[in-house]
Design an enzyme around this catalytic site. Structure first.
Site, PDB file in Angstrom:
ATOM      1  N   ARG A 125       0.815  -1.219   0.000  1.00 31.28           N
ATOM      2  CA  ARG A 125       0.000   0.000   0.000  1.00 31.28           C
ATOM      3  C   ARG A 125       0.845   1.263   0.000  1.00 31.28           C
ATOM      4  NH1 ARG A 125      -4.291  -0.855   4.681  1.00 31.28           N
ATOM      5  NH2 ARG A 125      -2.318  -1.255   5.666  1.00 31.28           N
ATOM      6  N   LYS A 156       2.701 -18.848   6.975  1.00 25.29           N
ATOM      7  CA  LYS A 156       2.101 -19.239   8.242  1.00 25.29           C
ATOM      8  C   LYS A 156       2.051 -18.020   9.157  1.00 25.29           C
ATOM      9  CE  LYS A 156       4.374 -19.481  11.745  1.00 25.29           C
ATOM     10  NZ  LYS A 156       5.471 -18.811  12.428  1.00 25.29           N
ATOM     11  N   LYS A 214      14.070 -26.363   4.938  1.00 26.19           N
ATOM     12  CA  LYS A 214      15.449 -26.462   5.439  1.00 26.19           C
ATOM     13  C   LYS A 214      16.061 -27.772   4.957  1.00 26.19           C
ATOM     14  CE  LYS A 214      14.668 -23.699   9.604  1.00 26.19           C
ATOM     15  NZ  LYS A 214      15.570 -22.570   9.613  1.00 26.19           N
ATOM     16  N   ASP A 257       2.869 -19.788  17.436  1.00 25.04           N
ATOM     17  CA  ASP A 257       3.903 -19.311  16.509  1.00 25.04           C
ATOM     18  C   ASP A 257       4.838 -20.437  16.066  1.00 25.04           C
ATOM     19  OD1 ASP A 257       5.414 -17.188  15.184  1.00 25.04           O
ATOM     20  OD2 ASP A 257       6.954 -17.512  16.715  1.00 25.04           O
ATOM     21  N   HIS A 307       5.929 -25.461  12.949  1.00 22.71           N
ATOM     22  CA  HIS A 307       7.272 -26.034  12.793  1.00 22.71           C
ATOM     23  C   HIS A 307       7.467 -27.322  13.614  1.00 22.71           C
ATOM     24  CE1 HIS A 307       7.873 -22.299  10.835  1.00 22.71           C
ATOM     25  NE2 HIS A 307       8.248 -21.586  11.870  1.00 22.71           N
TER      26      HIS A 307
HETATM   27  C1  BG6 Z   1       9.038 -18.166  12.458  1.00 20.59           C
HETATM   28  C2  BG6 Z   1       8.514 -17.637  13.749  1.00 20.59           C
HETATM   29  O1  BG6 Z   1       8.086 -18.949  11.805  1.00 20.59           O
HETATM   30  O2  BG6 Z   1      10.196 -18.957  12.715  1.00 20.59           O
HETATM   31  C3  BG6 Z   1       9.547 -16.818  14.466  1.00 20.59           C
HETATM   32  O3  BG6 Z   1       7.367 -16.847  13.487  1.00 20.59           O
HETATM   33  C4  BG6 Z   1      10.825 -17.619  14.631  1.00 20.59           C
HETATM   34  O4  BG6 Z   1       9.079 -16.370  15.725  1.00 20.59           O
HETATM   35  C5  BG6 Z   1      11.258 -18.230  13.314  1.00 20.59           C
HETATM   36  O5  BG6 Z   1      11.831 -16.749  15.113  1.00 20.59           O
HETATM   37  C6  BG6 Z   1      12.417 -19.202  13.517  1.00 20.59           C
HETATM   38  O6  BG6 Z   1      12.909 -19.598  12.260  1.00 20.59           O
HETATM   39  P1  BG6 Z   1      14.421 -20.072  12.079  1.00 20.59           P
HETATM   40  O7  BG6 Z   1      14.488 -20.472  10.654  1.00 20.59           O
HETATM   41  O8  BG6 Z   1      15.276 -18.906  12.423  1.00 20.59           O
HETATM   42  O9  BG6 Z   1      14.606 -21.208  13.034  1.00 20.59           O
END
Ligand code: BG6
Length: 491
Positions: free
Chosen positions: A50, A149, A183, A236, A241
């Site tokens: 925006r 996500k 990853k 989160d 994850h």
């Molecule tokens: C994100 C989360 O999905 O993954 C974050 O929203 C987190 O809070 C991040 O810091 C961690 O990702 P990575 O790849 O650094 O382990």
């Protein structure tokens, strides 16, 4: 590094282009793939948000992020080439207006060209943005939508988003990102399990005592505090994850790496997770929030000071999960994630059972059970802990030593980061690294029960000092079953 094959030419529209994700991850990811020759020159990158900016101002903004890592002449030259393909448009993603006309004109009119829409936006507006894409007729035959996500904040909001997106895009054009699946080491989990014969015969309750999964971060909520404070560690990190990692460790062998074969097996794991109830949540789940402390030698403020108010949001969760099926009956999965922990470390530890009979005798020290340590980041690698004879004369002594596969030593030249790999997978139309609708909804169903139990008053929040491995209650979770987190071993 394996040979990189170019993908087909594509147009990508990144909505939310001035946000943190786009500037820190997405534009750099595309740039890196450009530098490696994977993106054909006919491709276009359309950054949209925006904000009223002109193209040069946006390119300059993006360049500050890209050239901060490396400002060599060669890099600048590559950036100049890439920037010619980078267009900026001011578009109100949820509405109508001029921006959409410009967007439509900027896209290749060829119906067959691969067209990607990346929504680096709050999930609450995913539905509206998809509706606008549909209204403006931009969902062409080869259009794909990429959703960041979290998809929603609970099962109902996730289902609503999935319904709304599904009205414009068919399921096989929807790419729900969980960047952990991009990853290298996470993808290697499937290969380690299913391309080796060694582990699978004992990868079950008969051979495995328990599994530990830790995703520890040393950073705090930082600049994302306003989002994080509404979310917390359970939503989160665990909902996506950590549960994805559980799936990859626990799933049955798919018959191939075909997207639906893999995703169907993951879904079965999510559905077999034992529900956490108001009666069990106090025993099985620990919530924590960091207080002031020191992380990696630097003083760190507590969460409340960081977000500027008292808060009930958890920055740490540890839990004991069970998968109720034949393979995993009685095998606890201990999961743990938190911010402001002692270091940044993601790992999966599979603790095997002890040998049934000790032939060596206690004088030499009891053999330690084997342990497989899969280090996802940093220092990616796989270690298999084995008992060996301590070399030398003077009696039989045992030693517990690693067979060590270090990525840094074995695979020279590094490899693309998760977003780079995932973006190229979307262009290729490979859905296996993305979450299917039913997976997202099943994991929310499981998480929702925990949130409901917390809402019913079972949500004690334990403080932990920044720079530690979480509240001591997280240690009790294992200690009461005569186990411990293997921090000291892997650090
Ligand atoms: C994100 C989360 O999905 O993954 C974050 O929203 C987190 O809070 C991040 O810091 C961690 O990702 P990575 O790849 O650094 O382990």
């Amino acid at each position: 590094m394996a040979e990189l094959l170019p993908v087909e030419p594509f147009d990508i529209v990144v909505f939310g282009a001035t946000g943190d994700l786009a500037l820190r991850k997405l534009v750099p990811a595309l740039f890196h793939r450009w530098c490696d020759g994977q993106i054909p020159p006919e491709s276009r990158i359309i950054a949209a948000s925006r904000d009223t900016l002109d193209g040069d101002a946006y390119r300059e903004l993006a360049a500050t992020h890209i050239l901060a890592e490396d400002a060599s002449e060669n890099r600048k030259a590559r950036w100049t080439e890439f920037a010619q393909r980078l267009v900026y448009l001011s578009v109100d993603a949820t509405g109508d207006g001029e921006g959409w006309k410009e967007l439509s004109a900027a896209l290749d009119p060829d119906e067959n060209k691969i067209r990607l829409f990346y929504l680096a936006l709050p999930p609450s507006i995913y539905g509206q943005v998809c509706a606008a894409i549909g209204r403006h007729g931009l969902n062409s035959k080869n259009a794909r939508i990429i959703l960041e996500k979290p998809i929603g904040k609970d099962f109902h909001s996730a289902r609503l988003i999935n319904d709304q997106v599904g009205e414009v895009f068919p399921e096989n054009s929807i790419f729900r990102i969980d960047h952990y699946l991009g990853k290298e080491t996470v993808q290697n989990l499937l290969i380690l399990r299913f391309a080796n014969f060694l582990f699978e015969p004992m990868w079950n309750a008969a051979g495995i005592d328990h599994v530990q999964i830790t995703v520890a971060e040393s950073l705090g909520a930082g600049q994302r505090a306003s989002y994080y404070d509404r979310s917390g560690a359970l939503r989160d990190m665990v909902q996506n994850h950590l549960l994805q990692l559980v799936c990859l460790v626990a799933m049955e062998a798919p018959n191939s790496l075909d997207a639906d074969a893999v995703r169907t097996e993951k879904l079965k794991v999510l559905k077999a997770l034992r529900p956490v109830t108001a009666d069990s949540v106090g025993q099985d789940v620990v919530r924590g929030q960091y207080r002031a402390g020191a992380v990696e030698g630097e003083p760190a403020e507590g969460y409340a000071d960081e977000v500027g108010h008292e808060s009930d949001t958890e920055t740490f969760v540890a839990m004991r999960a069970h998968i109720d099926n034949w393979r995993w009956a009685g095998v606890p999965f201990y999961l743990r994630t938190g911010k402001r922990m002692s270091d940044r470390r993601s790992e999966i530890i599979v603790q095997f059972k002890p040998v049934p009979h000790d032939v060596v005798g206690s004088a030499s020290g009891a053999p330690h059970p084997n342990r497989l340590i899969i280090r996802l980041q940093p220092d990616e690698g796989v270690k298999l802990m084995l008992m060996t004879k301590d070399p030398g004369p003077g009696g039989l002594r045992l030693r517990y030593v690693p067979l060590n596969l270090s990525y840094a030593e074995h695979f020279e030249g590094g490899y693309p980061d998760a977003y780079e790999r995932l973006l190229m997978a979307v262009v290729r139309g490979n859905l296996s690294l993305f979450m299917r609708r039913d997976e997202v909804e099943a994991s929310w169903r499981w998480i929702d029960q925990i949130i409901q139990a917390w809402d019913q008053g079972h949500s004690k929040l334990y403080g932990y000092q920044a720079g530690t491995d979480g509240p001591t209650q997280s240690d009790f979770l294992l200690a009461r079953e005569d186990r411990e987190w293997f921090d000291a071993v892997t650090r």
